[in-house]
Design a protein around this motif. Structure first.
Motif, PDB file in Angstrom:
ATOM      1  N   PHE A 103      -6.064 -28.150  34.764  1.00 15.29           N
ATOM      2  CA  PHE A 103      -5.774 -28.556  33.390  1.00 15.29           C
ATOM      3  C   PHE A 103      -6.063 -30.041  33.175  1.00 15.29           C
ATOM      4  CE2 PHE A 103      -2.567 -30.318  30.434  1.00 15.29           C
ATOM      5  CZ  PHE A 103      -3.012 -29.712  29.267  1.00 15.29           C
ATOM      6  N   ILE A 104      -5.695 -30.898  34.129  1.00 15.09           N
ATOM      7  CA  ILE A 104      -5.879 -32.338  33.954  1.00 15.09           C
ATOM      8  C   ILE A 104      -7.221 -32.835  34.464  1.00 15.09           C
ATOM      9  CG2 ILE A 104      -3.414 -32.806  34.003  1.00 15.09           C
ATOM     10  CD1 ILE A 104      -3.782 -33.845  36.861  1.00 15.09           C
ATOM     11  N   ASP A 105      -8.000 -31.978  35.100  1.00 14.22           N
ATOM     12  CA  ASP A 105      -9.289 -32.405  35.649  1.00 14.22           C
ATOM     13  C   ASP A 105     -10.239 -32.789  34.517  1.00 14.22           C
ATOM     14  OD1 ASP A 105     -11.108 -32.953  37.627  1.00 14.22           O
ATOM     15  OD2 ASP A 105     -11.972 -30.941  37.585  1.00 14.22           O
ATOM     16  N   GLY A 106     -10.858 -33.946  34.627  1.00 12.76           N
ATOM     17  CA  GLY A 106     -11.811 -34.402  33.621  1.00 12.76           C
ATOM     18  C   GLY A 106     -11.194 -35.172  32.468  1.00 12.76           C
ATOM     19  N   ARG A 107      -9.883 -35.315  32.437  1.00 12.55           N
ATOM     20  CA  ARG A 107      -9.230 -36.085  31.375  1.00 12.55           C
ATOM     21  C   ARG A 107      -9.073 -37.538  31.795  1.00 12.55           C
ATOM     22  NH1 ARG A 107      -5.681 -32.914  27.695  1.00 12.55           N
ATOM     23  NH2 ARG A 107      -6.162 -30.746  28.096  1.00 12.55           N
ATOM     24  N   LYS A 108      -8.914 -38.403  30.819  1.00 12.58           N
ATOM     25  CA  LYS A 108      -8.648 -39.802  31.116  1.00 12.58           C
ATOM     26  C   LYS A 108      -7.255 -39.926  31.738  1.00 12.58           C
ATOM     27  CE  LYS A 108     -11.231 -41.995  27.386  1.00 12.58           C
ATOM     28  NZ  LYS A 108     -11.080 -42.858  26.201  1.00 12.58           N
ATOM     29  N   PRO A 109      -7.075 -40.853  32.673  1.00 11.38           N
ATOM     30  CA  PRO A 109      -5.752 -41.014  33.284  1.00 11.38           C
ATOM     31  C   PRO A 109      -4.820 -41.860  32.414  1.00 11.38           C
ATOM     32  CG  PRO A 109      -7.307 -42.467  34.336  1.00 11.38           C
ATOM     33  CD  PRO A 109      -8.088 -41.643  33.343  1.00 11.38           C
ATOM     34  N   GLU A 110      -4.596 -41.396  31.203  1.00 10.35           N
ATOM     35  CA  GLU A 110      -3.721 -42.097  30.267  1.00 10.35           C
ATOM     36  C   GLU A 110      -2.665 -41.139  29.749  1.00 10.35           C
ATOM     37  OE1 GLU A 110      -6.318 -43.485  27.241  1.00 10.35           O
ATOM     38  OE2 GLU A 110      -7.181 -45.051  28.482  1.00 10.35           O
ATOM     39  N   ILE A 111      -1.534 -41.670  29.415  1.00 12.86           N
ATOM     40  CA  ILE A 111      -0.462 -40.836  28.895  1.00 12.86           C
ATOM     41  C   ILE A 111      -0.648 -40.608  27.399  1.00 12.86           C
ATOM     42  CG2 ILE A 111       2.013 -40.687  28.517  1.00 12.86           C
ATOM     43  CD1 ILE A 111       2.368 -42.187  31.137  1.00 12.86           C
ATOM     44  N   MET A 112      -0.920 -41.654  26.651  1.00 11.62           N
ATOM     45  CA  MET A 112      -1.126 -41.551  25.203  1.00 11.62           C
ATOM     46  C   MET A 112      -2.522 -42.069  24.878  1.00 11.62           C
ATOM     47  SD  MET A 112       2.476 -42.867  23.737  1.00 11.62           S
ATOM     48  CE  MET A 112       4.008 -42.166  24.224  1.00 11.62           C
ATOM     49  N   GLU A 113      -3.509 -41.190  24.999  1.00 14.79           N
ATOM     50  CA  GLU A 113      -4.903 -41.599  24.845  1.00 14.79           C
ATOM     51  C   GLU A 113      -5.200 -42.192  23.475  1.00 14.79           C
ATOM     52  OE1 GLU A 113      -7.699 -38.591  25.955  1.00 14.79           O
ATOM     53  OE2 GLU A 113      -6.368 -37.859  27.524  1.00 14.79           O
ATOM     54  N   SER A 114      -4.702 -41.564  22.414  1.00 10.37           N
ATOM     55  CA  SER A 114      -5.030 -42.033  21.070  1.00 10.37           C
ATOM     56  C   SER A 114      -4.431 -43.409  20.788  1.00 10.37           C
ATOM     57  CB  SER A 114      -4.562 -41.026  20.026  1.00 10.37           C
ATOM     58  OG  SER A 114      -3.165 -40.850  20.112  1.00 10.37           O
ATOM     59  N   ILE A 115      -3.206 -43.650  21.212  1.00 15.67           N
ATOM     60  CA  ILE A 115      -2.587 -44.955  20.992  1.00 15.67           C
ATOM     61  C   ILE A 115      -3.270 -46.015  21.843  1.00 15.67           C
ATOM     62  CG2 ILE A 115      -0.463 -46.288  21.277  1.00 15.67           C
ATOM     63  CD1 ILE A 115       1.082 -43.807  20.488  1.00 15.67           C
ATOM     64  N   ASN A 116      -3.584 -45.690  23.095  1.00 16.21           N
ATOM     65  CA  ASN A 116      -4.245 -46.658  23.972  1.00 16.21           C
ATOM     66  C   ASN A 116      -5.609 -47.046  23.422  1.00 16.21           C
ATOM     67  OD1 ASN A 116      -2.132 -46.738  25.731  1.00 16.21           O
ATOM     68  ND2 ASN A 116      -3.023 -45.303  27.181  1.00 16.21           N
ATOM     69  N   SER A 117      -6.392 -46.066  22.977  1.00 14.31           N
ATOM     70  CA  SER A 117      -7.716 -46.393  22.455  1.00 14.31           C
ATOM     71  C   SER A 117      -7.597 -47.148  21.126  1.00 14.31           C
ATOM     72  CB  SER A 117      -8.539 -45.120  22.276  1.00 14.31           C
ATOM     73  OG  SER A 117      -7.938 -44.277  21.321  1.00 14.31           O
ATOM     74  N   TRP A 118      -6.616 -46.845  20.303  1.00 13.92           N
ATOM     75  CA  TRP A 118      -6.416 -47.539  19.037  1.00 13.92           C
ATOM     76  C   TRP A 118      -6.064 -49.010  19.270  1.00 13.92           C
ATOM     77  CZ3 TRP A 118      -1.763 -49.406  16.794  1.00 13.92           C
ATOM     78  CH2 TRP A 118      -1.901 -49.855  15.459  1.00 13.92           C
ATOM     79  N   MET A 119      -5.231 -49.272  20.297  1.00 10.67           N
ATOM     80  CA  MET A 119      -4.790 -50.643  20.539  1.00 10.67           C
ATOM     81  C   MET A 119      -5.796 -51.438  21.372  1.00 10.67           C
ATOM     82  SD  MET A 119      -0.761 -50.011  21.269  1.00 10.67           S
ATOM     83  CE  MET A 119      -0.264 -51.718  21.158  1.00 10.67           C
ATOM     84  N   ALA A 120      -6.548 -50.792  22.248  1.00 10.26           N
ATOM     85  CA  ALA A 120      -7.401 -51.532  23.174  1.00 10.26           C
ATOM     86  C   ALA A 120      -8.863 -51.611  22.761  1.00 10.26           C
ATOM     87  CB  ALA A 120      -7.309 -50.901  24.561  1.00 10.26           C
ATOM     88  N   ASP A 121      -9.384 -50.576  22.141  1.00 13.93           N
ATOM     89  CA  ASP A 121     -10.809 -50.560  21.796  1.00 13.93           C
ATOM     90  C   ASP A 121     -11.062 -51.307  20.491  1.00 13.93           C
ATOM     91  OD1 ASP A 121     -11.260 -49.059  24.025  1.00 13.93           O
ATOM     92  OD2 ASP A 121     -11.252 -47.142  22.971  1.00 13.93           O
ATOM     93  N   PRO A 122     -11.949 -52.297  20.522  1.00 19.50           N
ATOM     94  CA  PRO A 122     -12.241 -52.993  19.261  1.00 19.50           C
ATOM     95  C   PRO A 122     -13.112 -52.138  18.348  1.00 19.50           C
ATOM     96  CG  PRO A 122     -13.587 -53.846  21.049  1.00 19.50           C
ATOM     97  CD  PRO A 122     -12.652 -52.852  21.640  1.00 19.50           C
ATOM     98  N   LYS A 123     -12.992 -52.368  17.067  1.00 18.79           N
ATOM     99  CA  LYS A 123     -13.755 -51.603  16.088  1.00 18.79           C
ATOM    100  C   LYS A 123     -15.175 -52.114  15.995  1.00 18.79           C
ATOM    101  CE  LYS A 123     -10.346 -49.051  14.759  1.00 18.79           C
ATOM    102  NZ  LYS A 123     -10.103 -47.933  15.512  1.00 18.79           N
TER     103      LYS A 123
END
Length: 95
Positions: free
Chosen positions: A75-95
């Motif tokens: 189930f977890i194979d191939g996923r990013k090792p993050e707990i809250m992917e959407s929040i992490n990408s929203w806060m860390a990835d620049p637009k």
């Protein structure tokens, strides 16, 4: 005398403040029990029966792979090792 000891025990341990401790301990014991049962029943290196222990070291790679690639790992194979992917990408990835 016995009723006085029983009364002090219930006053000490049957309180609302102690229930989270009971739940945390029960959860830990349940997880350990599940892992113990999983290892005894499914691990190819654990042999409970005497006839299977007499076989010695087996080179059965298919059975070992089936044991190690269980459902949760698939189930977890191939996923990013993050707990809250959407929040992490929203806060860390620049637009």
């Amino acid at each position: 005398m016995a009723s006085a000891a029983a009364g002090s025990w219930s006053k000490r341990w049957i309180r609302p403040e102690v229930w989270p401790l009971f739940f945390a301990t029960g959860t830990a014991v349940g997880i350990c029990g599940m892992q113990l049962i999983r290892n005894i029943t499914g691990n190819p290196e654990v042999r409970v029966l005497k006839e299977k222990r007499a076989a010695g070291v087996l080179e059965n790679h298919d059975e070992g792979k089936r044991y190690s690639q269980h459902g949760f790992r698939k189930f977890i194979d191939g996923r990013k090792p993050e707990i809250m992917e959407s929040i992490n990408s929203w806060m860390a990835d620049p637009k």
